[in-house]
Design a protein around this motif. Structure first.
Motif, short mmCIF file in Angstrom:
data_model
loop_
_atom_site.label_atom_id
_atom_site.label_comp_id
_atom_site.label_asym_id
_atom_site.label_seq_id
_atom_site.Cartn_x
_atom_site.Cartn_y
_atom_site.Cartn_z
N HIS A 5 30.98 -16.41 -17.07
CA HIS A 5 32.03 -16.11 -16.10
C HIS A 5 32.23 -14.59 -16.02
CE1 HIS A 5 33.46 -20.23 -15.49
NE2 HIS A 5 33.14 -20.41 -16.75
N LEU A 6 32.60 -14.12 -14.85
CA LEU A 6 32.94 -12.71 -14.69
C LEU A 6 34.27 -12.43 -15.36
CD1 LEU A 6 32.23 -11.85 -10.93
CD2 LEU A 6 30.82 -11.34 -12.90
N ALA A 22 35.35 -8.60 -11.73
CA ALA A 22 35.72 -9.16 -10.43
C ALA A 22 36.51 -8.14 -9.61
CB ALA A 22 36.53 -10.44 -10.62
N ASP A 74 35.27 -17.73 -9.54
CA ASP A 74 34.34 -17.99 -10.64
C ASP A 74 33.40 -19.14 -10.28
OD1 ASP A 74 35.72 -20.41 -11.09
OD2 ASP A 74 36.69 -19.69 -12.91
N ARG A 75 32.55 -19.51 -11.20
CA ARG A 75 31.55 -20.56 -10.97
C ARG A 75 32.18 -21.88 -10.56
NH1 ARG A 75 28.85 -23.49 -8.84
NH2 ARG A 75 27.09 -24.65 -9.63
N ILE A 124 39.56 -15.52 -8.99
CA ILE A 124 39.78 -14.52 -10.03
C ILE A 124 40.60 -13.37 -9.45
CG2 ILE A 124 38.73 -12.94 -11.69
CD1 ILE A 124 36.17 -14.64 -11.49
N ALA A 143 29.56 -16.61 -9.81
CA ALA A 143 30.74 -16.26 -9.04
C ALA A 143 30.37 -16.23 -7.57
CB ALA A 143 31.29 -14.90 -9.48
#
Length: 185
Positions: free
Chosen positions: A57-58, A63, A87-88, A93, A159
């Motif tokens: 995840h970022l 982000a 996110d995925r 975010i 993302a």
């Protein structure tokens, strides 16, 4: 030695048990207030467990960097847009509404980002898929308009960046790709 009566023996035994119990309780209480060391097996992750999955995840900082780069790219071309980074899993975010961006643009940006990460493809490509499968547009939370770009690591989506507010989806997507590129720097 003097023999104790039954009553005295019971009372003496009760006092001894109470004292022993109080000492044990005190020791347990003292240990409960100190942090307990976790068993070694619980500390180590079971990397061979097929029931667990890792994902990437970022960070919020990454982000935000991507979102700001997106707004900066739009500003250079005098465009007023909003940008969203999800996110995925499609959770937002960061969302930034640029100065003068339309009231519908933040929500559209989120939907474009969600669409891009869900299909791991720029939304302009996904618009073309609607010709073969027009009911794709009926999936909740999606928006099949140009302006969304996936963020990938080793080809896998981690993302999505969505942009809305420019006069065309091509411009929105150009700015979204500027945000993706900022993550590579």
């Amino acid at each position: 030695m003097k023999k104790l009566s039954l009553r005295a023996r019971v009372l003496t035994g009760t006092v001894a048990v109470a004292a022993l119990g109080a000492g044990t309780f005190g020791a347990v209480s003292a240990n409960a207030s100190a942090p307990a060391a976790a068993p070694a097996a619980a500390v180590k992750a079971d990397t061979h467990n097929r029931n667990l999955q890792q994902s990437t995840h970022l960070t919020v900082a990454a982000a935000t960097k991507a979102a700001q780069a997106t707004l900066d790219a739009a500003k250079k071309e005098n465009q007023r847009v909003s940008v969203a980074v999800v996110d995925r899993n499609g959770n937002t975010i960061v969302t930034l509404r640029g100065d003068g961006a339309g009231p519908q643009s933040p929500e559209s940006a989120v939907k474009k980002a969600f669409t891009a990460v869900s299909w791991n493809a720029p939304t302009s490509e996904l618009v073309k898929r609607l010709e073969q499968t027009p009911n794709l547009k009926d999936i909740p939370g999606t928006l099949f308009l140009g302006g969304g770009a996936p963020v990938q690591v080793k080809g896998a989506p981690v993302a999505g960046i969505g942009v809305a507010g420019a006069p065309s989806g091509d411009l929105d997507e150009k700015f979204a790709k500027a945000g993706v590129a900022a993550l590579a720097r």
